[in-house]
Design an enzyme around this catalytic site. Structure first.
Site, short mmCIF file in Angstrom:
data_model
loop_
_atom_site.label_atom_id
_atom_site.label_comp_id
_atom_site.label_asym_id
_atom_site.label_seq_id
_atom_site.Cartn_x
_atom_site.Cartn_y
_atom_site.Cartn_z
N TYR A 201 42.79 33.53 44.50
CA TYR A 201 42.15 34.71 44.43
C TYR A 201 42.60 35.87 45.34
O TYR A 201 43.00 37.05 44.90
CB TYR A 201 40.65 34.34 44.75
CG TYR A 201 39.92 35.65 44.73
CD1 TYR A 201 39.52 36.62 43.53
CD2 TYR A 201 39.29 36.22 45.80
CE1 TYR A 201 38.78 37.69 43.69
CE2 TYR A 201 38.32 37.28 46.18
CZ TYR A 201 38.30 38.15 44.66
OH TYR A 201 37.29 39.32 44.73
N LYS B 281 44.22 39.44 44.90
CA LYS B 281 43.80 40.57 45.36
C LYS B 281 44.82 41.38 46.23
O LYS B 281 44.82 42.71 46.29
CB LYS B 281 42.42 40.49 46.04
CG LYS B 281 41.36 40.30 45.16
CD LYS B 281 40.93 41.45 44.23
CE LYS B 281 39.89 41.09 43.46
NZ LYS B 281 39.45 42.39 42.45
N1 LIG Z 1 30.87 40.31 45.11
C1 LIG Z 1 31.83 40.36 46.23
O1 LIG Z 1 31.50 39.86 47.04
C2 LIG Z 1 32.98 40.96 45.93
C3 LIG Z 1 33.80 41.31 46.97
C4 LIG Z 1 34.86 41.90 47.12
C5 LIG Z 1 35.47 42.50 45.80
N2 LIG Z 1 34.76 41.85 44.63
C6 LIG Z 1 35.31 42.49 43.45
O2 LIG Z 1 34.48 43.49 42.67
C7 LIG Z 1 34.96 43.30 41.29
C8 LIG Z 1 33.37 43.10 40.52
O3 LIG Z 1 33.02 41.76 40.96
P1 LIG Z 1 31.28 41.63 41.01
O4 LIG Z 1 30.90 41.37 42.09
O5 LIG Z 1 30.61 42.84 40.46
O6 LIG Z 1 31.13 40.31 40.00
P2 LIG Z 1 30.41 40.20 38.80
O7 LIG Z 1 28.77 40.53 39.15
O8 LIG Z 1 30.51 38.69 38.39
O9 LIG Z 1 30.71 41.12 37.60
C9 LIG Z 1 32.05 40.97 37.18
C10 LIG Z 1 32.20 41.87 35.82
O10 LIG Z 1 33.70 41.69 35.62
C11 LIG Z 1 33.70 41.43 33.93
N3 LIG Z 1 34.70 40.58 33.65
C12 LIG Z 1 35.23 39.58 33.97
N4 LIG Z 1 36.18 39.04 33.32
C13 LIG Z 1 36.43 40.09 32.48
C14 LIG Z 1 37.41 40.09 31.27
N5 LIG Z 1 38.30 39.19 30.91
N6 LIG Z 1 37.43 41.38 30.51
C15 LIG Z 1 36.20 42.17 30.81
N7 LIG Z 1 35.57 42.31 31.85
C16 LIG Z 1 35.50 41.13 32.55
C17 LIG Z 1 32.29 40.66 33.92
O11 LIG Z 1 31.99 41.17 32.58
P3 LIG Z 1 31.96 40.22 31.35
O12 LIG Z 1 31.61 38.70 31.63
O13 LIG Z 1 30.65 40.55 30.48
O14 LIG Z 1 33.04 40.22 30.49
C18 LIG Z 1 31.50 41.37 34.69
O15 LIG Z 1 30.90 42.47 34.38
C19 LIG Z 1 35.90 42.05 41.10
O16 LIG Z 1 37.09 42.68 40.98
C20 LIG Z 1 35.52 41.36 42.50
O17 LIG Z 1 36.78 40.80 42.66
C21 LIG Z 1 33.61 41.40 44.82
#
Ligand SMILES: NC(=O)c1ccc[n+]([C@@H]2O[C@H](COP(=O)([O-])OP(=O)(O)OC[C@H]3O[C@@H](n4cnc5c(N)ncnc54)[C@H](OP(=O)(O)O)[C@@H]3O)[C@@H](O)[C@H]2O)c1
Length: 256
Positions: free
Chosen positions: A157, A161
């Protein structure tokens, strides 16, 4: 400040977490939003919420960003009045597992690399040429503190990133002679479905945020609104953001 009225914003991963909050915030600021993801039922609900709350148009695009041909053809075939994307939020992403590299499920590596790196590239490739032609566009990547640091169990992961950062910096170089802007928001802990997807267990996911107040999707969405509303000559590069009780990927203060 740049106004967002009637700008078209395409948000990947709009069905949950940060992407969902960002779609709502951009619609509130006047954007017409293209909602991208695989769970179309959720996207349809969000479209209704946007229409009812903000009287803004939204368009649901069912898309798995790992599928190159689908990404290129479905974005190309957007209706004419949705083609001119002004703002691309490269948000869809995920982590799978926390095993040591030598103990991992290799299929999880493929899923992370295919989504976080290759999927992000396909979407970018499908949209950036049109932005260059139109002479305007903002690209905001969702990076992570995992793109700055590597932590135990973070291996692949973190690698994806770090790759997002390299892509962000490279794209900024490639479009430096255009009005396009390229940015990355790099959060620490945000309470979304992220940990549930990573750990495959609701209770374990809850424990990740125990004893501290994590960021919310809405916190990140407000930063994205800030980034895309700077005056045309101001380009935010990378923005790291933590909960106040988190100092780095590995250091967090928790109350009992
Ligand atoms: N939460 C944290 O602590 C955190 C911290 C740093 C960075 N981030 C980053 O923030 C971003 C959003 O994450 P989040 O925390 O909001 O997670 P989340 O609640 O799990 O949401 C992830 C989103 O990505 C979509 N997704 C996943 N695989 C996909 C695919 N193959 N095609 C299209 N859409 C896809 C999912 O939609 P579907 O399943 O409906 O396709 C969902 O809407 C990510 O890039 C993550 O790495 C998160």
């Amino acid at each position: 400040m740049r106004q967002l009225t009637n700008k078209i914003a395409l948000i990947t991963g709009a069905s949950a977490g940060i992407g969902r909050a960002t779609a709502l915030a951009l619609a509130r600021e006047g954007c017409r939003t293209i909602l991208v993801g695989r769970r179309v039922d959720r996207l349809e609900k969000l479209k209704k919420e946007i229409e009812n709350s903000y009287q803004q148009e939204a368009y649901v695009l069912e898309l798995d960003i790992r599928k190159k041909e689908d990404v290129l053809s479905k974005i190309k075939k957007l209706p004419a009045n949705w083609q001119a994307v002004d703002i691309l939020i490269n948000n869809a992403g995920m982590a799978k597992g926390i095993s040591k590299m030598q103990d991992s499920n290799v299929d999880d590596w493929d899923t992370m690399i295919d989504t976080n790196v290759k999927g992000l590239l396909y979407v970018t490739y499908a949209i950036v040429p049109g932005m260059i032609e139109r002479g305007r566009g903002d690209i905001v990547h969702l990076g992570s503190i995992a793109g700055h640091e590597v932590y135990p169990g973070g291996n692949i992961y973190c690698a994806t990133k770090h790759a997002v950062h390299a892509i962000e910096k490279a794209l900024r170089i490639d479009v430096v002679d255009t009005p396009l802007r390229v940015s990355s928001i790099d959060p620490g802990m945000v309470e979304t479905e992220f940990s549930e997807v990573r750990l495959g267990d609701k209770e374990k996911a809850k424990a990740v945020y125990q004893g501290l107040k994590p960021l919310t999707g809405a916190d990140i969405a407000e930063l994205i609104v800030f980034v895309v509303t700077r005056p045309a000559h101001v380009q935010i590069g990378e923005m790291t953001v933590f909960p106040t009780a988190q100092a780095s990927a590995m250091v967090a203060h928790r109350t009992k």
